[in-house]
Enzyme design. Structure first.
Site, PDB file in Angstrom:
ATOM      1  N   ASN A 136       0.712  -1.259  -0.153  1.00 53.50           N
ATOM      2  CA  ASN A 136       0.049   0.049  -0.007  1.00 53.50           C
ATOM      3  C   ASN A 136       0.723   1.198  -0.082  1.00 53.50           C
ATOM      4  O   ASN A 136       0.353   2.338   0.078  1.00 53.50           O
ATOM      5  CB  ASN A 136      -1.002   0.164   1.295  1.00 53.50           C
ATOM      6  CG  ASN A 136      -0.174  -0.057   2.579  1.00 53.50           C
ATOM      7  OD1 ASN A 136       1.184   0.068   2.565  1.00 53.50           O
ATOM      8  ND2 ASN A 136      -0.986  -0.065   3.640  1.00 53.50           N
ATOM      9  N   GLU A 143       1.537   4.157   7.464  1.00 51.74           N
ATOM     10  CA  GLU A 143       0.553   3.713   6.682  1.00 51.74           C
ATOM     11  C   GLU A 143      -0.128   5.093   5.951  1.00 51.74           C
ATOM     12  O   GLU A 143      -0.022   6.298   6.370  1.00 51.74           O
ATOM     13  CB  GLU A 143      -0.716   3.032   7.456  1.00 51.74           C
ATOM     14  CG  GLU A 143      -0.216   1.710   8.216  1.00 51.74           C
ATOM     15  CD  GLU A 143      -0.182   0.667   7.204  1.00 51.74           C
ATOM     16  OE1 GLU A 143       0.281   0.777   6.220  1.00 51.74           O
ATOM     17  OE2 GLU A 143      -0.482  -0.647   8.019  1.00 51.74           O
TER      18      GLU A 143
END
Ligand code: GLP
Length: 244
Positions: A136, A143
């Site tokens: 990702n 993140e």
């Protein structure tokens, strides 16, 4: 961003190890920012080989790792401290007390994070930072998000990260849901950044990093704003990125 496309994983590992070796040889007391995951394992093997051939000396090196799972002790076989000990530290002459990994069992996580940042600052920052990349686009465990943290921080892992990392655990349920990770501040202040990617599974994200816009939703795109980044990528991982 300098992009080096190599044939395969082994070549990526060798080129990365040579990059890191030249940092250490130019500055024996270098501070290395190190990473875990499957990607850098081959590079660590190459570094051990160079050490055994007496081409590399880690006696004055200090290392700071990017991240650690919350809730795992250093002797848990999936902790990043354990990974570092078994994949490199136990096999070279680095002083163990010169190796730092965030403490995933700290009682006060806020304090652990600010102490980690203080430590990096006291060391004079990072000379060379190794990075892998999550599917990702995460770097360390930063993140995708509307905002990215500057400092070391406690983070909730995304479902896709838990799923991707489940391959290292007996089951998905055993993957910790939180981690401590160095923030974008320390990473971006590193004097040199070496980011590695190998295999088809990374092809989509590598295309987005190379050809897409800079966005906090793909943390690795921030690296475009650093003046000394080398991306070492194998053909499989580069195959959707066009002519590079
Ligand atoms: C983990 C680590 C990252 C690493 C990523 C990719 O989530 N926190 O530092 O880059 O996984 O791992 P792999 O190299 O196994 O694909």
């Amino acid at each position: 961003m300098k992009i080096v496309v190599v044939d395969n994983y082994d070549e990526m590992s060798k080129v990365a190890a040579e990059e890191l070796a030249s940092v250490i040889n130019n500055k024996p007391e270098a501070v290395l920012g190190l990473a875990t995951g499957g990607t850098p394992v081959g590079m660590y093997k190459e570094l051990i080989k160079m050490y055994n051939e007496k081409k590399l000396d880690f006696s004055k090196v200090t290392s700071v790792n990017l991240d650690e799972y919350v809730g795992l002790s250093g002797d848990h076989d999936q902790s990043y401290r354990y990974f570092m000990n078994t994949n490199i530290f136990n096999h070279v002459n680095i002083r163990k007390d010169h190796t730092f990994v965030p403490n995933g069992l700290a009682e006060d996580m806020k304090e652990e994070c600010s102490n980690y940042d203080k430590r990096i600052e006291e060391l004079g920052g990072i000379d060379a930072q190794i990075l892998g990349i999550g599917n990702n686009g995460h770097i360390g465990f930063n993140e995708p998000s509307d905002e990215l943290s500057l400092g070391t921080n406690l983070t909730d892992l995304q479902e896709s990260t838990i799923e991707a990392n489940a391959r290292y655990f007996a089951s998905k349920e055993e993957v910790p849901t939180q981690a401590l990770t160095m923030g974008l501040g320390a990473i971006m202040k590193a004097k040199k950044i070496i980011i590695l990617a190998s295999g088809e599974a990374k092809a989509e994200i590598i295309d987005k990093v190379i050809n897409g816009k800079i966005t906090t939703q793909i943390p690795a795109t921030m690296l475009h704003m650093h003046s000394n980044v080398i991306l070492i990528v194998d053909k499989e991982a580069a195959k959707l990125a066009g002519n590079i």
